[in-house]
Design a protein around this motif. Structure first.
Motif, PDB file in Angstrom:
ATOM      1  N   TYR A  68      -8.028  11.571   0.951  1.00 24.37           N
ATOM      2  CA  TYR A  68      -8.222  10.352   0.048  1.00 24.37           C
ATOM      3  C   TYR A  68      -8.702  10.909  -1.355  1.00 24.37           C
ATOM      4  N   PHE A  69      -7.862  12.028  -2.101  1.00 29.28           N
ATOM      5  CA  PHE A  69      -8.263  12.393  -3.075  1.00 29.28           C
ATOM      6  C   PHE A  69      -8.310  11.471  -4.382  1.00 29.28           C
ATOM      7  N   ASN A  70      -7.205  10.482  -4.537  1.00 30.90           N
ATOM      8  CA  ASN A  70      -7.558   9.452  -5.670  1.00 30.90           C
ATOM      9  C   ASN A  70      -8.702   8.882  -5.563  1.00 30.90           C
ATOM     10  N   PRO A  71      -8.833   8.154  -4.391  1.00 25.93           N
ATOM     11  CA  PRO A  71     -10.366   7.328  -4.477  1.00 25.93           C
ATOM     12  C   PRO A  71     -11.531   8.122  -4.612  1.00 25.93           C
ATOM     13  N   ARG A 116      -5.637   2.225  -9.565  1.00 24.33           N
ATOM     14  CA  ARG A 116      -5.349   3.784 -10.096  1.00 24.33           C
ATOM     15  C   ARG A 116      -4.473   4.178  -8.886  1.00 24.33           C
ATOM     16  N   ASN A 117      -3.826   5.234  -9.351  1.00 26.40           N
ATOM     17  CA  ASN A 117      -2.845   6.147  -8.403  1.00 26.40           C
ATOM     18  C   ASN A 117      -2.692   7.429  -8.759  1.00 26.40           C
ATOM     19  N   CYS A 118      -2.517   8.149  -7.954  1.00 30.66           N
ATOM     20  CA  CYS A 118      -1.703   9.754  -8.458  1.00 30.66           C
ATOM     21  C   CYS A 118      -0.298   9.359  -8.509  1.00 30.66           C
ATOM     22  N   ALA A 119       0.298  10.467  -8.909  1.00 28.73           N
ATOM     23  CA  ALA A 119       1.800  10.406  -9.295  1.00 28.73           C
ATOM     24  C   ALA A 119       2.642  10.060  -8.023  1.00 28.73           C
ATOM     25  N   LYS A 120       2.004  10.041  -7.044  1.00 29.59           N
ATOM     26  CA  LYS A 120       2.923   9.973  -5.782  1.00 29.59           C
ATOM     27  C   LYS A 120       2.975   8.422  -5.486  1.00 29.59           C
ATOM     28  N   GLY A 121       2.100   7.745  -6.116  1.00 33.16           N
ATOM     29  CA  GLY A 121       2.073   6.317  -5.702  1.00 33.16           C
ATOM     30  C   GLY A 121       3.236   5.558  -6.408  1.00 33.16           C
ATOM     31  N   PRO A 122       3.303   5.565  -7.886  1.00 31.69           N
ATOM     32  CA  PRO A 122       4.625   5.134  -8.445  1.00 31.69           C
ATOM     33  C   PRO A 122       5.790   5.609  -8.277  1.00 31.69           C
ATOM     34  N   SER A 177       1.011  -1.215   0.093  1.00 29.08           N
ATOM     35  CA  SER A 177       0.096   0.052  -0.061  1.00 29.08           C
ATOM     36  C   SER A 177       0.769   1.254   0.015  1.00 29.08           C
ATOM     37  N   CYS A 178       0.340   2.342  -0.648  1.00 31.32           N
ATOM     38  CA  CYS A 178       1.157   3.592  -0.764  1.00 31.32           C
ATOM     39  C   CYS A 178       1.194   4.157   0.663  1.00 31.32           C
ATOM     40  N   PHE A 179       1.947   4.863   1.008  1.00 32.15           N
ATOM     41  CA  PHE A 179       2.242   5.641   2.206  1.00 32.15           C
ATOM     42  C   PHE A 179       2.607   6.918   1.925  1.00 32.15           C
ATOM     43  N   ASN A 180       2.266   7.445   0.765  1.00 31.27           N
ATOM     44  CA  ASN A 180       2.572   9.086   0.418  1.00 31.27           C
ATOM     45  C   ASN A 180       1.507   9.691   0.840  1.00 31.27           C
ATOM     46  N   CYS A 181       0.187   9.367   1.199  1.00 29.47           N
ATOM     47  CA  CYS A 181      -0.642  10.227   1.702  1.00 29.47           C
ATOM     48  C   CYS A 181      -1.737   9.275   2.435  1.00 29.47           C
ATOM     49  N   GLU A 182      -2.740   9.996   3.022  1.00 34.01           N
ATOM     50  CA  GLU A 182      -3.499   9.210   3.878  1.00 34.01           C
ATOM     51  C   GLU A 182      -4.746   8.184   3.153  1.00 34.01           C
ATOM     52  N   ALA A 183      -4.473   8.247   1.873  1.00 35.88           N
ATOM     53  CA  ALA A 183      -5.425   7.573   1.158  1.00 35.88           C
ATOM     54  C   ALA A 183      -5.334   5.804   1.036  1.00 35.88           C
ATOM     55  N   GLY A 184      -3.859   5.412   1.444  1.00 34.78           N
ATOM     56  CA  GLY A 184      -3.512   4.155   1.428  1.00 34.78           C
ATOM     57  C   GLY A 184      -3.806   3.349   0.236  1.00 34.78           C
ATOM     58  N   CYS A 185      -3.705   3.798  -0.794  1.00 31.67           N
ATOM     59  CA  CYS A 185      -4.012   3.124  -2.284  1.00 31.67           C
ATOM     60  C   CYS A 185      -3.131   1.848  -2.296  1.00 31.67           C
ATOM     61  N   GLY A 186      -3.804   0.989  -3.072  1.00 31.92           N
ATOM     62  CA  GLY A 186      -3.247  -0.255  -3.396  1.00 31.92           C
ATOM     63  C   GLY A 186      -1.936  -0.038  -4.390  1.00 31.92           C
TER      64      GLY A 186
HETATM   65  S1  SF4 Z   1      -3.671   9.152  -3.560  1.00 37.96           S
HETATM   66 FE1  SF4 Z   1      -1.614   8.859  -4.232  1.00 37.96          FE
HETATM   67  S2  SF4 Z   1      -0.406   9.486  -2.827  1.00 37.96           S
HETATM   68 FE2  SF4 Z   1      -2.294   8.995  -1.721  1.00 37.96          FE
HETATM   69  S3  SF4 Z   1      -2.279   6.863  -1.459  1.00 37.96           S
HETATM   70 FE3  SF4 Z   1      -3.170   7.047  -3.112  1.00 37.96          FE
HETATM   71  S4  SF4 Z   1      -1.388   7.020  -4.822  1.00 37.96           S
HETATM   72 FE4  SF4 Z   1      -0.464   7.077  -2.738  1.00 37.96          FE
END
Ligand code: SF4
Length: 956
Positions: free
Chosen positions: A242-245, A110-116, A74-83
């Protein structure tokens, strides 16, 4: 309406040549659910994840086949915790890349730029790989490498001595981004310390309080995908919580016909996508929302059934209008009277948003009925004195329209957030730490973390052991120089251990810097209210997991991580055992394996127990012949509930209904306490408030000395227009907006992200610039109450006239004697204390190319690292919610002759005075019955109820 369109000749040819996807396979109106079997066409299918072959992109034109093991995390770059899916090279064990995990119920691939960009962070050549201990004085910048054994023994021994002396309140753990579900609360409870401190009061405590005072739950969970009208306070489509979700679902809602309204003084990307951009004067949002409420009332667009059953209107009438009959018609009449002054014209005068637009959006919101989704997280809720009332007034619209917990409405957060069943639960602590929850702020929603250095300065207490974890107050918080002063003083903070993956401005002032893993190097359980379902995500160390699958398991995550990078979960287990080696402190017993008698718990056992006790997960796993733990290792996420609506309608059990009575307001009472509400003959559990209803009228607020706020009202901000002397060049400054590509101080070691965003100019409207004779690129001196900073201006039509803004992400720094870190983003600065408490910072050099094992570092083309503005702000604690009110009244002037870009000055003597001024606004405890806080108000790490009463003896 069909979403199909005709395709051009070139598109048709490109399609036939397979240069672009097949445009004729468009799905009408609905986005494909990428988690549904048969539609994983963009992702490798899970049955191939153990051995996936891809050609190396950088090998082109050679065809270099690489074998990968795909491991979810799981991503740790924001609070959304995307996969995320990590691609682990089976030969070298290097992670090649991160992509989205289509099996994650919230992010759906899907992710924002910060995930990859996580790949940048784990490959950052400046990251900290070994534990370090300071040499010389704190802050001098000299470090020596030490062993983890030495670290653990020294910190454990100090904690043991502190606890044995009964000084439990001198141990504190201060967290930035928690990123896990309750792990640390359990550890601190096991230690018996009221030592949890967080960043929430500089983040979201304002809005949280506004929601909690309505219905006990402190965050909104909007069901954007099914809404008819979406109302956002700020930029949640591009960058908010939680902006990407959320972004996915806002767009889904809009594709299905929902209208979007955005209140934001800045023309953000979100506002640019909206049907209604409502550029409110900062702090006036509540006035606009109440004007909308008035329109809904006057137009008869309110939901009578919901309000009748679920609002504590009878109490309001009895208390405020004792002479009139208690009936719903009288309530509506009284409401209209209460809000008669909130005309759209009044709201226009306060906010600058045209009355016509306020009326139109109000009607749209009213007509959306139960399908009104709304969201406020930080923004206005975090910027203004009384900012909590923005969330309170926003939720009022949901209450009026009956869109609380409905399909397309806005649910309470907790309905969409999982609570893990942990193997062991230590008892609540018998301490109350007034450094975190002082009596002056009895209603503070979270710890008064921003005041900690002032409390230490005043001698209210001291700390023996202070952990900062993913937490950088010197840079992120207001008043950073006061933090530097506190952190530099060993008589105030005996030992400071900074747990962090990478260098930061706070770690420079630590005794120990302890490297912790990035998102793919650690375990965490995560669950957030991203939509109307309920899910869990499993963050796991991907190389460790790959090794396990290859039959080469390791005992500890650091064995698979780079250098000697630990994960925190294992650190706390090891530390706890060393604090209490013989078990005499009662700590060790909480870190014993539930599966192996008397043995130290292993981290996989901790998660195994949770997953074995997660509703539906064992059954789902067994369908594939997997254990629950192996299912989570394989997929990285599990959907506990697909939808979660109307949970307040949950029926009370026969057992719960024993010895109860129903009063004239249909409230079910047991032993003098409300436990539910009778609705159409059904006993429902309701909301966790004293009335079990939505509390339009707050007896709590009255009882605690703020009767003027008994119902939702507009509170004028500390930066209200009345407070501005425009002739002197005064402006409200909005310093909080996020850029979509950065995240606080966390993303500085991601080269792709800093390449995209690396400066934070002052946004100023064209008309203001003209008035002052300013053009884009000019240097400005921005004077705050305690100092100033020098920044460039960006003149734009995308800013509300009369208001300026500056993104808070940029302006990271390091001094010449500090270890090099985050060089993609850190300015080299000189800091001088020119007189006691008077601090000057000058940028010596910006971002420069440098030689490293990463050849990209010699290709850096940007030189601007931005300006550190937060450090020039004093603390502004809201006297009720405790939230730091971020917005500033600033005086703008053209830079003086000797001013240079990035210069700043702060006088911490003045910042202490400002702290004292704001302290005077408080109405301290005790409240009723000698309480220091309402009993129904929760707290992180809630102590035993007895500790809620002032003067109760603390245990030792
Ligand atoms: S929104 Fe972006 S930074 Fe936040 S958890 Fe999802 S991929 Fe990571």
């Amino acid at each position: 309406m069909s979403s199909k369109r005709k395709h051009g000749l070139i598109e048709n040819i490109a399609e036939k040549l397979h240069l672009i996807p097949n445009l004729h396979n468009e799905v009408e109106s609905e986005l494909p659910r990428l988690t549904e079997p048969g539609q994983l066409t963009d992702y490798p299918p899970p049955d191939k994840w153990d051995d996936w072959v891809e050609y190396e992109a950088t090998g082109w034109p050679r065809r270099e086949a690489k074998n990968y093991m795909i491991v979810p995390t799981s991503c740790f770059n924001c609070e959304a915790g995307c996969g995320l899916l990590s691609y682990v090279n089976k030969e070298t064990l290097e992670v090649r890349k991160f992509e989205g995990n289509p099996w994650h119920p919230a992010s759906r691939g899907r992710n924002c730029a910060k995930g990859p960009a996580t790949i940048n962070q784990i490959n950052d050549k400046d990251r900290i790989l070994y534990p370090l201990k300071r040499k010389g004085k704190r802050g001098e910048g000299n470090w020596q490498r030490v062993s983890w054994d030495e670290v653990l023994d020294e910190i454990a021994s100090r904690i043991r001595v502190t606890l044995k002396a009964g000084k439990n309140n001198e141990v504190a753990y201060h967290v930035g981004r928690p990123g896990h579900e309750g792990y640390m609360d359990r550890v601190l409870k096991a230690w018996g310390v009221d030592g949890h401190n967080s960043h929430t009061n500089i983040c979201s405590a304002g809005a949280r309080f506004g929601y909690a005072i309505w219905h006990g739950y402190d965050r909104p969970s909007p069901d954007h995908a099914n809404a008819k009208f979406i109302l956002l306070i700020s930029a949640h489509l591009e960058s908010g919580h939680y902006f990407n979700p959320h972004a996915q679902r806002i767009i889904e809602g809009m594709m299905n016909g929902a209208k979007l309204a955005v209140m934001d003084p800045r023309l953000s990307n979100t506002a640019s996508m909206a049907d209604y951009w409502m550029p409110t004067y900062p702090g006036s949002e509540a006035a606009v929302l109440l004007a909308m409420a008035k329109v809904i009332l006057d137009e008869g667009l309110y939901n009578e059934s919901f309000m009748k059953n679920w609002v504590n209107w009878q109490t309001y009438l009895k208390k405020e209008h004792p002479k009139i009959a208690v009936n719903f018609e009288n309530f509506i009449g009284a409401l209209k009277e209460e809000y008669k002054e909130y005309t759209p014209e009044f709201a226009e005068q306060e906010s600058g948003v045209p009355a016509k637009m306020i009326i139109e959006t109000a009607k749209q919101a009213g007509k959306a009925g139960t399908q009104l989704s709304t969201h406020n997280w930080r923004s206005a809720g975090s910027g203004n004195l009384g900012g909590w009332s923005v969330a309170r007034c926003l939720h009022f619209l949901n209450v009026l329209t009956g869109s609380v917990g409905t399909i397309g409405g806005t649910s309470p957060s907790a309905w969409n957030k999982f609570k893990p069943n942990v193997f062991d639960s230590p008892p609540a602590v018998k301490f109350w730490n007034e450094l975190h929850f002082p009596d002056e702020y009895p209603l503070a929603h979270y710890e008064m973390s921003q005041l900690l250095p002032h409390f230490l300065k005043e001698g209210r207490g001291k700390l023996s052991v202070y952990f900062t974890r993913v937490f950088n107050p010197v840079w992120t918080f207001p008043d950073g120089f006061t933090w530097i002063e506190a952190l530099s003083d060993e008589s105030k903070i005996g030992l400071h251990a900074a747990l962090t993956p990478t260098w930061n401005e706070t770690a420079y002032f630590a005794d120990y810097v302890l490297p912790m893993g990035h998102s793919s190097e650690r375990h965490d359980l995560i669950s957030y209210e991203t939509h109307s379902g309920l899910w869990i995500g499993f963050r796991q160390p991907v190389v460790r997991e790959a090794l396990r699958r290859m039959g080469k398991p390791v005992n500890f995550t650091y064995e698979a991580n780079p250098g000697e990078v630990w994960e925190e979960d294992e650190f706390w287990i090891e530390l706890s055992w060393r604090i209490d080696p013989d078990g005499s402190l009662g700590i060790k017993e909480h870190f014993i394996s539930p599966y192996r008698k008397g043995e130290k718990i292993r981290i996989e056992e901790y998660y195994r127990h949770i997953f074995e006790n997660t509703t539906g997960l064992p059954e789902k796993a067994s369908e594939e012949g997997l254990t629950p733990l192996d299912y989570m290792r394989k997929y990285g996420a599990f959907e506990v509930e697909t939808t979660s609506y109307n949970k307040h309608l949950a029926k009370l059990s026969k057992e719960e209904l024993k010895s109860t009575e129903v009063d004239e307001t249909n409230t079910i009472i047991k032993n003098g306490k409300a436990i539910g509400v009778m609705v159409h003959g059904t006993a429902c559990s309701g909301f966790p408030t004293p009335s079990r209803k939505q509390e339009f009228y707050s007896q709590t607020i009255v009882d605690w000395g703020w009767p003027e706020y008994k119902i939702p009202v507009y509170i004028k901000s500390h930066i209200h227009e009345e407070k501005m002397d425009r002739e002197k060049g005064e402006f409200p400054l909005l310093p909080t907006f996020r850029l979509p590509t950065l995240i606080h101080s966390r993303s500085s070691n991601a080269k792709w992200l800093t390449e995209i965003s690396n400066r934070n100019p002052i946004w100023m409207h064209t008309s203001d610039a003209k008035k002052f004779g300013i053009k884009t690129g000019d240097l400005l001196r921005i004077n705050t109450e305690i100092g100033y900073f020098i920044d460039r201006v960006w003149v734009t039509e995308g800013m509300k006239p009369g208001v300026v803004a500056c993104s808070h992400h940029l302006g990271r720094w390091r001094r010449p004697h500090d270890e090099k870190g985050n060089r993609w983003a850190t300015n080299l600065v000189d800091i001088q204390e020119v007189e006691k408490g008077k601090w000057k910072m000058r940028v010596l050099d910006g971002i420069r190319p440098y030689k490293s094992e990463d050849s990209d570092s010699s290709r850096i083309f940007w030189s601007d690292g931005g300006v550190h503005q937060n450090i020039t702000f004093p603390v502004h604690p809201d006297p009720i919610s405790g939230m730091h009110c971020w917005h500033q009244k600033v005086r703008i002037e053209k830079a003086r002759a000797d001013d240079k870009y990035g210069d700043l000055f702060v006088d911490t003597n003045k910042s202490f005075e400002v702290y004292k001024e704001w302290l005077k606004m408080t109405r301290p405890a005790p409240g009723p019955d000698g309480l220091r806080r309402p009993l129904w108000f929760n707290r992180p790490l809630r102590p035993v109820d007895e500790m809620y009463f002032i003067g109760k003896k603390q245990d030792n």
